[in-house]
Design an enzyme around this catalytic site. Structure first.
Site, PDB file in Angstrom:
ATOM      1  N   CYS A  94      -5.982  -6.528   4.772  1.00  0.00           N
ATOM      2  CA  CYS A  94      -7.150  -6.553   5.651  1.00  0.00           C
ATOM      3  C   CYS A  94      -8.204  -7.536   5.160  1.00  0.00           C
ATOM      4  O   CYS A  94      -9.058  -7.982   5.937  1.00  0.00           O
ATOM      5  CB  CYS A  94      -7.763  -5.155   5.753  1.00  0.00           C
ATOM      6  SG  CYS A  94      -6.647  -3.893   6.376  1.00  0.00           S
TER       7      CYS A  94
ATOM      8  N   TYR B 188     -31.330  11.372  10.603  1.00  0.00           N
ATOM      9  CA  TYR B 188     -32.298  10.551  11.343  1.00  0.00           C
ATOM     10  C   TYR B 188     -33.436  10.105  10.439  1.00  0.00           C
ATOM     11  O   TYR B 188     -34.017  10.900   9.688  1.00  0.00           O
ATOM     12  CB  TYR B 188     -32.906  11.321  12.524  1.00  0.00           C
ATOM     13  CG  TYR B 188     -34.204  10.694  12.999  1.00  0.00           C
ATOM     14  CD1 TYR B 188     -34.193   9.455  13.640  1.00  0.00           C
ATOM     15  CD2 TYR B 188     -35.433  11.291  12.744  1.00  0.00           C
ATOM     16  CE1 TYR B 188     -35.373   8.842  14.028  1.00  0.00           C
ATOM     17  CE2 TYR B 188     -36.631  10.691  13.132  1.00  0.00           C
ATOM     18  CZ  TYR B 188     -36.589   9.469  13.766  1.00  0.00           C
ATOM     19  OH  TYR B 188     -37.757   8.848  14.147  1.00  0.00           O
TER      20      TYR B 188
ATOM     21  N   ALA C 294       0.801  -1.225   0.000  1.00  0.00           N
ATOM     22  CA  ALA C 294       0.000   0.000   0.000  1.00  0.00           C
ATOM     23  C   ALA C 294       0.831   1.270   0.000  1.00  0.00           C
ATOM     24  O   ALA C 294       0.709   2.112  -0.903  1.00  0.00           O
ATOM     25  CB  ALA C 294      -0.943  -0.014   1.203  1.00  0.00           C
TER      26      ALA C 294
ATOM     27  N   SER D  66       0.375  -4.195  -4.112  1.00  0.00           N
ATOM     28  CA  SER D  66      -0.826  -3.351  -3.980  1.00  0.00           C
ATOM     29  C   SER D  66      -2.067  -4.172  -3.653  1.00  0.00           C
ATOM     30  O   SER D  66      -3.063  -4.146  -4.371  1.00  0.00           O
ATOM     31  CB  SER D  66      -1.053  -2.563  -5.271  1.00  0.00           C
ATOM     32  OG  SER D  66       0.039  -1.725  -5.548  1.00  0.00           O
TER      33      SER D  66
END
Length: 459
Positions: A47, A432, A13, A43
């Site tokens: 994760c 909301y 990265a 690259s």
């Protein structure tokens, strides 16, 4: 006039983001870029490895943002399966070794980027290197683990460590049909949380059928006659295992930098200025999991290994190495994870961090729902908030819950970055509607309760 040469150590990265950004700013005639990567891939999303192992995403191709060939098409001389073994700072050159042939050579540089990443913590224990024991940091590591899982007949897995990688790998192994035991040396899983919030994670994992053992310090990995792992031993018990995954955490991969005399911080990460330039070296930058960064809440340097930071570092470094200017201001320590349907989030300081900084603080914990209580599928979440007594400044937030819980931490991350007080947070104009939130969002409910706690202290 000959082009300057930029050498990049590390093809993931930070390194390749930097190389790509530098190339955008300067063409091949102005800047030659040579990048070294000891693995097969570049690259990629480390994760995503637990979700590849668990079968939720395809891989490894799905986890690769840009292949070596794509980088080369952009006039970046990318050399995979080539490991840099020495940095000669004074001579402005690096020694590299072809992993396959063993051939070595020197490459000179005008500018250097160190993006060597991090390595999984692998304690020095009997049997720790036995077949069937895996650390998971790179795509090569992920493929090796999958190969083991596919050929192993047994269905007992032990995960050593209960941090982000530990809990994510526990979920991946459950999805593969393994009986999973997580051995955690700490009081509760997820030491990035306070113990009371970690207890919620512990209880939820046990409810999912994952055996979670706290206070379990591993002393040995036991092996059979064939040399393969058969069990993991602690001081108190033995846990049968057909495969073992190390989820103890990572540490900066800075052996090269240390040998070259580059400055390291308390955690062993490289120390840079805000432009990601290595302190004391005008032509050397560093970024990604091998550096320490400024914690904007505590004001101290920390090592935080996350792909989000690494990509940002790369953009900053590439801009500076390419003749522009950019800075990386720091972090507030935001991270999210999940184990099965449980979402876990945190940002800012834990209680122990605040105490270590000598701060006087209050904490509050609330329970709320992800949606309006009457709306279908509303789920419970727990929010813990820490604020400074005297000023009411927000210091940290932790959230554990089901769907819709984790990403609420982003509101707190922005508030921390802006150095907002909990009183100021109560007025935030958050979105909301019943399908998305109660009238008072859980983070704001916690902020209101924190305001009351601060006022009771006489602030």
């Amino acid at each position: 006039m000959a082009a300057e040469r930029l050498v990049v150590i590390g093809g993931d990265a930070a390194g390749m983001s930097a190389a790509s950004q530098a190339r955008r700013l300067k063409g091949p005639g102005e800047l030659e870029i040579v990048a070294f990567e000891r693995g097969h891939f570049t690259s990629y999303s480390a994760c995503g490895i637990p979700y590849w192992v668990g079968g939720e995403v395809a891989g490894p191709d799905a986890l690769i943002a840009r292949t070596p060939e794509e980088h080369r098409e952009r006039d970046i001389d990318l050399r995979v399966r080539t490991e840099v073994t020495e940095i000669d700072v004074a001579g402005q050159r690096v020694r590299s070794r072809d992993v396959e042939s063993g051939a070595e050579s020197w490459t000179g540089f005008d500018k250097l980027i160190v993006a060597t990443g991090a390595r999984p913590v692998r304690p020095s224990l009997p049997g720790i290197d036995a077949p069937g024991v895996h650390g998971v940091q790179t795509l090569d590591d992920g493929q090796a683990l999958i190969d083991t899982l596919e050929k192993t007949k047994g269905r007992r897995a032990v995960v050593v460590g209960a941090g982000y990688i530990g809990v994510e790998m526990a979920e991946a192994l459950v999805r593969r049909g393994y009986d999973v035991t997580v051995l955690n040396r700490g009081e509760q899983p997820m030491t990035t949380l306070d113990p009371d919030m970690g207890r919620l994670v512990h209880d939820a994992m046990n409810g999912m059928g994952i055996t979670t053992v706290s206070g379990a310090e591993v002393t040995e990995v036991l092996t059979g006659d064939d040399g393969r792992v058969t069990a993991v031993a602690t001081k108190d018990a033995r846990y049968p295992a057909d495969v073992v995954v190390l989820g103890i955490g990572v540490e900066p991969e800075t052996a090269l930098a240390r040998a070259a005399g580059l400055p390291l911080g308390g955690s062993g990460g490289l120390v840079t200025d805000l432009s990601m330039r290595v302190r004391g070296h005008d032509n050397i930058w560093a970024g990604g999991d091998c550096v320490e960064v400024l914690d904007l809440v505590s004001g101290r340097l920390r090592h935080i290994a996350l792909g989000t930071h690494a990509n940002k570092h790369g953009q900053v470094i590439g801009s500076n190495a390419g003749g522009g200017y950019a800075t990386f201001p720091g972090v507030v320590g935001t991270a999210v994870s999940k184990v099965c349907d449980l979402e876990i989030a945190r940002t800012g300081l834990r209680e122990k961090d605040a105490r270590a900084e000598g701060l006087q603080f209050v904490t509050v914990t609330i329970e709320s729902t992800s949606r309006a209580g009457y709306y279908p599928d509303a789920s419970m979440m727990t929010v813990k908030m820490t604020a400074e007594k005297r000023t009411g400044r927000l210091l940290g937030v932790q959230i554990v819950g089901r769907e819709g819980a984790a990403k609420r931490v982003d509101v707190a991350a922005v508030a921390l970055t802006a150095r907002m007080t909990v009183d100021q947070m109560t007025a935030l104009d958050l979105g909301y509607a019943p399908p998305f939130s109660p009238v008072w969002d859980p983070v704001l409910v916690a902020a209101r309760k924190a305001v009351t706690a601060v006022r009771k202290t006489g602030a």
